[in-house]
Scaffold this active site. Sequence first.
Site, mmCIF file in Angstrom:
data_model
loop_
_atom_site.group_PDB
_atom_site.id
_atom_site.type_symbol
_atom_site.label_atom_id
_atom_site.label_comp_id
_atom_site.label_asym_id
_atom_site.label_seq_id
_atom_site.Cartn_x
_atom_site.Cartn_y
_atom_site.Cartn_z
ATOM 1 N N CYS A 80 25.587 -22.698 -6.839
ATOM 2 C CA CYS A 80 26.313 -21.561 -6.247
ATOM 3 C C CYS A 80 27.631 -21.318 -6.988
ATOM 4 O O CYS A 80 27.609 -20.875 -8.124
ATOM 5 C CB CYS A 80 26.474 -21.776 -4.742
ATOM 6 N N HIS A 191 20.775 -22.895 -2.900
ATOM 7 C CA HIS A 191 21.225 -24.243 -2.537
ATOM 8 C C HIS A 191 20.024 -25.183 -2.415
ATOM 9 O O HIS A 191 19.387 -25.220 -1.350
ATOM 10 C CB HIS A 191 21.979 -24.202 -1.209
ATOM 11 N N GLU A 193 20.066 -28.249 -1.938
ATOM 12 C CA GLU A 193 20.358 -29.239 -0.883
ATOM 13 C C GLU A 193 20.128 -28.664 0.513
ATOM 14 O O GLU A 193 20.165 -29.397 1.498
ATOM 15 C CB GLU A 193 21.791 -29.775 -1.042
ATOM 16 N N ASP A 242 22.048 -25.651 22.516
ATOM 17 C CA ASP A 242 23.321 -25.636 23.250
ATOM 18 C C ASP A 242 23.608 -27.078 23.667
ATOM 19 O O ASP A 242 22.790 -27.686 24.366
ATOM 20 C CB ASP A 242 23.211 -24.767 24.503
ATOM 21 N N ASP A 420 28.319 -12.416 22.992
ATOM 22 C CA ASP A 420 27.710 -12.658 24.309
ATOM 23 C C ASP A 420 27.861 -11.414 25.179
ATOM 24 O O ASP A 420 28.715 -11.370 26.072
ATOM 25 C CB ASP A 420 28.405 -13.855 24.988
#
Length: 569
Positions: A80, A191, A193, A242, A420
């Site tokens: 990157c 990427h 990884e 969550d 939200d």
Amino acid sequence: MGLYLLDYGAGNVQSLANSLGKLGYDFQWVASADDFHKATSLIFPGVGAFGQAIDALESSGFLQPLRDYITSGKPYFGICIGMQVLYQSSAENPSKRGLGIIPCPIGEFSSTDKSVPHIGWNAVELLDSGEKSDEGVSKASHYYFVHSYRAVYDPVAYPEAAEWTHGVTQYGQEIFVASVRKANVFCTQFHPEKSGEAGLEIISAWLSEPEAARAIAPPTPRVVRSPRLKDGLTKRVVACMDVRSNDQGDLVVTKGDQYDVREKAPAAPGAVQTTTSGEVRNLGKPVALAARYYTAGADELCLMNITSFRHSPLRDQPMLAVVRAAAEEVFVPLTIGGGIKDTVDPDGTKRSALEVAGAYFRAGADKVSIASDAVHIVERMRQKARGTGLDEDAAVGDGTSSIETIAQAYGRQAVVVSIDPRRVYVDLDYDGPYKSELVFGRSDEEEQERGKAWWYQCTVSGGREARPLSVVQLARGVEKLGAGELVLNSIDRDGTGKGFDVDLIRLIRKNVRIPIIASSGAGSAAHFVEVFERTGVEAALAAGIFHRGEVQIPDVKEALSKASFNTRI
Ligand code: 1PR
């Protein structure tokens, strides 16, 4: 082998360290300019902004030693920003000079035909037309990209730079450099990884080649490539956890219905069920679930800290330990949300949102997600404009907010805003401030919504407090401030299994150019197909159906594939 990793101090370099650990390689971090002499192989896993990277390399005295290392002919693997610094310059920070080893500037993606940043899993086409390169890059795999700036692949305008190009990727109608290989240099814009097993194979292939062999790749032939009708970007399937402590103090993955995460307490005989004071729902351990979803093929994972653990100092945040442990198991992108804002440790030490985010990036997070703070920032920004008689919609930031400071340091692709919203129903002849954003329930859609009108209101504190800001105002505001992506939840749909709120998602898709992750309400694999077909968003997220095992991630991928969407299987 003297394998060194260069960390210039921004972005998630921990993931690469974890990948090397998983593959069984020892390495050392570059700590002084002298280490460039000691290194016999060097990986620069840069994430973040071009200007920040150049500044950090300059101020640590690493810029010239890095140039000397690369020109000495010893093996170099840039990822990157570790690739982009080899170019002359970048439109991201035009006043900064790159190393200029590859004679071409880095430009910005056009957003006229697609969302920018380019976030997600895309295909790589090898310029020698092979199926798989010696470096392990395979035409059949998808790799994870996350960037707004790219080196255009144009062998006519930049013939010398084209000789460095090893693989290309198409995003929208643009073809850009996905990998670079010449002599001792190998770089990827994507990427490895974070690209699951396919990415680990690339790191392993590079490292298992003898150092001498890694330093002699011939230039690639210059071939012209024309864009195809459709690019190779896949639709992302995201699993969200969550996380909070339950009443026994254990950290658990929980899941609410319309954000209420407690089991319904049994009602007294004959009484109507009204209270929700039961136990916090426990759907498993966060790290174990993250590992399970990685193995099942999730394209990305979110960990939401839904209680913020206000009584812990930053360095002891239980979520940092969760992220650290998850990042050792999971080699796809990890977003962490909850509590990303200016905070104060219990001993009174002030921690800026940038510091908080930095702690998560160092622990292994790739993106941070900001919810409540984003609402407050946009409200303040609009209020300030109003106070000076300006149009609130034209309000701009002052550079000090969490969104701006984190985007400036880590690049906008590292900043997600989680929204939200809740529907607010109004009369059909409503003439209030949100008139232009009203949605009308159509006759061909949900029966109970027909003939109704509503707008979407922003909330903070996990939906507990409604604010005088619409979801359109928030989305536009945070895009302007530098957010790179939105997670668009819906309190009305959360945990209902009724499907995503297509009206909400369409509304926001029309108003911003950054990628959107649709969230809340998924009840089946077909709901993912529906949201992609009807809204064109880049990604869709679910929680409950995955946690309860009602729908498996491969089922969703199969349904998407059958519906002709690019999918990472
Ligand atoms: O305000 O910056 O500290 O961030 C808090 C974050 O925690 C926000 O992103 C907010 O959405 C989240 N959050 C806070 N309270 C709750 C709760 O449930 N009580 N979770 C909560 C919200 C929504 C999604 C969920 C989707 C999909 N969860 O994350 O995963 O709705 O669910 P489904 O597929 O089961 O329908 P800050």
